[in-house]
Design a protein around this motif. Structure first.
Motif, PDB file in Angstrom:
ATOM      1  N   LYS A 135      21.679  -9.273 -63.503  1.00 56.81           N
ATOM      2  CA  LYS A 135      21.457  -7.868 -63.188  1.00 56.81           C
ATOM      3  C   LYS A 135      21.675  -7.708 -61.688  1.00 56.81           C
ATOM      4  O   LYS A 135      20.844  -8.095 -60.876  1.00 56.81           O
ATOM      5  N   GLY A 137      22.593  -6.077 -57.928  1.00 58.61           N
ATOM      6  CA  GLY A 137      22.364  -4.956 -57.024  1.00 58.61           C
ATOM      7  C   GLY A 137      23.432  -4.929 -55.947  1.00 58.61           C
ATOM      8  O   GLY A 137      23.822  -5.979 -55.422  1.00 58.61           O
ATOM      9  N   VAL A 163      22.817  -1.855 -60.334  1.00 62.04           N
ATOM     10  CA  VAL A 163      21.861  -1.073 -59.556  1.00 62.04           C
ATOM     11  C   VAL A 163      22.466  -0.860 -58.169  1.00 62.04           C
ATOM     12  O   VAL A 163      22.794  -1.821 -57.469  1.00 62.04           O
ATOM     13  N   LEU A 174      14.897  -4.561 -53.657  1.00 63.96           N
ATOM     14  CA  LEU A 174      14.956  -4.551 -55.116  1.00 63.96           C
ATOM     15  C   LEU A 174      14.872  -5.969 -55.683  1.00 63.96           C
ATOM     16  O   LEU A 174      14.256  -6.195 -56.728  1.00 63.96           O
ATOM     17  N   LEU A 177      11.303  -7.059 -55.532  1.00 61.16           N
ATOM     18  CA  LEU A 177      10.487  -6.394 -56.546  1.00 61.16           C
ATOM     19  C   LEU A 177      10.844  -6.825 -57.967  1.00 61.16           C
ATOM     20  O   LEU A 177      10.164  -6.435 -58.921  1.00 61.16           O
ATOM     21  N   GLY A 178      11.921  -7.592 -58.126  1.00 59.03           N
ATOM     22  CA  GLY A 178      12.326  -8.032 -59.452  1.00 59.03           C
ATOM     23  C   GLY A 178      13.141  -7.018 -60.224  1.00 59.03           C
ATOM     24  O   GLY A 178      13.388  -7.203 -61.422  1.00 59.03           O
ATOM     25  N   ARG A 179      13.586  -5.941 -59.554  1.00 63.78           N
ATOM     26  CA  ARG A 179      14.410  -4.937 -60.231  1.00 63.78           C
ATOM     27  C   ARG A 179      15.824  -5.462 -60.486  1.00 63.78           C
ATOM     28  O   ARG A 179      16.517  -4.984 -61.385  1.00 63.78           O
ATOM     29  N   ILE A 180      16.273  -6.406 -59.666  1.00 65.61           N
ATOM     30  CA  ILE A 180      17.555  -7.073 -59.853  1.00 65.61           C
ATOM     31  C   ILE A 180      17.300  -8.572 -59.729  1.00 65.61           C
ATOM     32  O   ILE A 180      16.242  -8.993 -59.247  1.00 65.61           O
ATOM     33  N   ASN A 181      18.258  -9.374 -60.146  1.00 63.54           N
ATOM     34  CA  ASN A 181      18.099 -10.811 -59.986  1.00 63.54           C
ATOM     35  C   ASN A 181      19.268 -11.453 -59.255  1.00 63.54           C
ATOM     36  O   ASN A 181      19.350 -12.684 -59.153  1.00 63.54           O
TER      37      ASN A 181
END
Length: 263
Positions: A135, A137, A163, A174, A177-181
């Motif tokens: 995922k 960013g 993202v 991000l 925060l773990g929104r992307i990896n």
């Protein structure tokens, strides 16, 4: 009498400073970009691009009006003739319509993958493109240069997992925060930002093209602000007296250029 007058005026004419089009301040917009441009906790400006601007001021006598904006806004302003100079830029056909590109000997700016250690580390570009849990960013409107990055970005967009953020620090946030990896970044950036966000022990960096030449990066001068003659003087300055000075600035921030990236 005419001969005497010429002899008196000649030294003054020879000493006249070159005209770089700086009768009014040069509008230069910066964006946070790792060791190229950043602010410390006290708000003081730092970075190789910031020091290059100071060197240009000293060499030319130009004054700069500096703003900090996102990449998206900077290029919109540049297209509208509201910004005169953009640093740490990659050349594109679209940008060439608005300004003149001057290459500089940047290094440490070839992009690599920064990936969470919670994921398996891809060994090849093919494995990266086939990674089912990735995922990604990215910075909105940023050109990542090599075609496989653009392929990866488009693939992630088509899958609906891409993202996009307005600037690089937001992308690192991000990741924190773990929104992307995963994200795409260069040593110039991750050497500053991984420690800043406490991520240096949580990620791996992967260079898929270690022997490739560096990205062709430099600065853009606005066609609306500078005449062809003025641009030629800027180019002579940046390719001449300021070339070694800029290399010294980069070495201080990044260390010596890797062999694969020797300018």
């Amino acid at each position: 009498m005419k001969t005497l007058l010429w002899l008196l005026l000649c030294p003054l004419l020879l000493a006249a400073p070159a005209d770089y089009g700086c009768s009014r301040p040069v509008r230069a917009d910066f964006f946070p970009f790792g060791l190229a441009y950043w602010r410390d906790d006290a708000g003081q400006q730092h970075g190789s691009d910031f020091e290059l601007m100071q060197a240009i001021e000293q060499e030319t006598g130009c004054r700069f009006e500096v703003s900090e904006l996102s990449r998206v806004l900077i290029w919109k302003k540049f297209a509208a003739g509201q910004t005169d100079l953009v640093l740490s830029a990659l050349p594109t056909a679209e940008r060439d319509r608005w300004g003149h590109f001057i290459a500089l000997p940047y290094w440490g700016n070839r992009n690599q993958l920064v990936i969470s250690r919670q994921l398996s580390r891809p060994a090849t570009v093919e494995a990266l493109l086939a990674h089912p849990q990735l995922k990604l960013g990215v910075v909105r409107s940023y050109r990542y240069g090599e075609s496989f990055w653009e392929q990866l970005i488009e693939q992630q967009r088509q899958r609906g997992v891409l993202v996009e953020a307005p600037d690089l620090e937001s992308v690192y946030r991000l990741l924190k925060l773990g929104r992307i990896n995963a994200l795409i970044s260069a040593p110039m950036s991750y050497r500053l930002l991984l420690p800043r966000f406490g991520l240096q022990n949580q990620v791996d960096t992967v260079d898929f093209s270690p022997d490739a030449p560096p990205l062709r990066a430099g600065l853009y001068l606005s066609h609306q602000r500078f005449s062809p003659a003025e641009i030629a003087r800027w180019e002579a300055l940046l390719n001449g007296p300021l070339q070694e000075r800029f290399k010294s600035i980069l070495t201080r921030h990044l260390g010596p250029a890797p062999l694969a990236e020797q300018p």
